[in-house]
Design an enzyme around this catalytic site. Sequence first.
Site, PDB file in Angstrom:
ATOM      1  N   ASP A   1       7.443   1.840  -5.753  1.00  0.00           N
ATOM      2  CA  ASP A   1       6.962   3.116  -5.178  1.00  0.00           C
ATOM      3  C   ASP A   1       6.800   2.956  -3.671  1.00  0.00           C
ATOM      4  OD1 ASP A   1       4.528   1.474  -6.480  1.00  0.00           O
ATOM      5  OD2 ASP A   1       3.951   2.256  -4.535  1.00  0.00           O
TER       6      ASP A   1
ATOM      7  N   ASP B   1       3.941   3.653  -2.079  1.00  0.00           N
ATOM      8  CA  ASP B   1       2.504   3.696  -1.827  1.00  0.00           C
ATOM      9  C   ASP B   1       2.119   5.094  -1.314  1.00  0.00           C
ATOM     10  OD1 ASP B   1       0.167   2.077  -2.170  1.00  0.00           O
ATOM     11  OD2 ASP B   1      -0.078   2.072  -0.009  1.00  0.00           O
TER      12      ASP B   1
HETATM   13  N1  LIG Z   1       1.434   0.949  -4.302  1.00  0.00           N
HETATM   14  C1  LIG Z   1       0.932  -0.129  -4.878  1.00  0.00           C
HETATM   15  N2  LIG Z   1      -0.237  -0.665  -4.452  1.00  0.00           N
HETATM   16  C2  LIG Z   1      -0.740  -1.791  -5.030  1.00  0.00           C
HETATM   17  N3  LIG Z   1      -0.133  -2.433  -6.042  1.00  0.00           N
HETATM   18  C3  LIG Z   1       1.022  -1.933  -6.499  1.00  0.00           C
HETATM   19  N4  LIG Z   1       1.836  -2.349  -7.476  1.00  0.00           N
HETATM   20  C4  LIG Z   1       2.877  -1.500  -7.533  1.00  0.00           C
HETATM   21  N5  LIG Z   1       2.756  -0.523  -6.608  1.00  0.00           N
HETATM   22  C5  LIG Z   1       1.597  -0.774  -5.940  1.00  0.00           C
END
Ligand SMILES: Nc1ncnc2[nH]cnc12
Length: 307
Positions: free
Chosen positions: A220, A222
């Site tokens: 992703d 974030d």
């Molecule tokens: N955006 C994110 N923040 C923290 N851990 C994750 N693991 C997968 N995506 C994450």
Amino acid sequence: MTSKDVLVGVIGGSGLYHLDNLTFVEKVNPKTPWGYPSSPITICSLPSGSQIAFLARHGQHHSIAPSAVPSRANIAALKSLGVRVILAFSAVGSLREEIVPGSFAIPTQIIDRTKGIRPASFFEGTKMVAHAAFGDPYSMKLIRWLELRVEKALADEGRGVVLHKDRCIVCMEGPQFSTRAESIMYRTWGGDLINMSALPEAKLAREAELSYALIATATDYDSWRPHSEAVTAAEVFKTLQDNANTSRHVAATVLEDLHAAALDGDILSEEIGSMRFSIMPRSGEQDQEDIKKLAFILPDYFTPVAN
Ligand SMILES: Nc1ncnc2[nH]cnc12
Ligand SMILES: CSC[C@H]1O[C@H](OP(=O)(O)O)[C@H](O)[C@@H]1O
């Protein structure tokens, strides 16, 4: 060391709960002075007959939150099986446009944003003090060895997964994801990736003199992109399965050579002996219980007195 030893350990993160593309040999559950590992460890055999150890970081049914992962037991249990090299996998958020979800990265740096609630040293709770070198938190020899091979494995798989190199991962406490403000701040700090599991695993591997590298699999973006939704677990789940399949392919492709490289020893040379001058020489009152505990991970420096 012999070719029969289990020299390589794999730690699987979110989505990667087994390596069922390798041949199952047995499950073991070593008790360590820090308790039991997250899950029983699966011993698998490679086509040559060499064996590797696989451990699911959050347990086989993902029942352990990132702050509660028994990292000391995990690292100590792998070392007790003879493991000298750990290849860890982790699902991560991307803090950079070019690290597209679905792509892979091997970070070389870490920013610690955990909150001090995870036991982060084998020496914690003993009367001994040690200061491991952590300027280069991952094993650079292992990383350079891996980069070419992982890139080749990704190309062979044919899904177009890209490998990013020399990146910096932020490890946050969780379990909630970051705020938009935090996510933007991490980018200004130089963070490229974010997860909740990079630490203390890497610190403990260093204290146990194990060669350790992380393969980060992006799921992703974030929460830093102004016009996109902030990350949710549902978004992470969308890429988790594909990333896990590619991780299994990468593992199956590199593990045979990695076992041979560990046997040869050169990729271990940065770590072996590194704790010798990290342990404070006048440290502690030579408590026999402490010595017994520490001998479990560092038998070259601690010898319990036989009674
Ligand atoms: N955006 C994110 N923040 C923290 N851990 C994750 N693991 C997968 N995506 C994450
Ligand atoms: C399921 S999203 C958050 C979760 O996923 C990552 O786990 P791992 O590093 O073990 O793959 C991240 O660090 C969080 O623990």
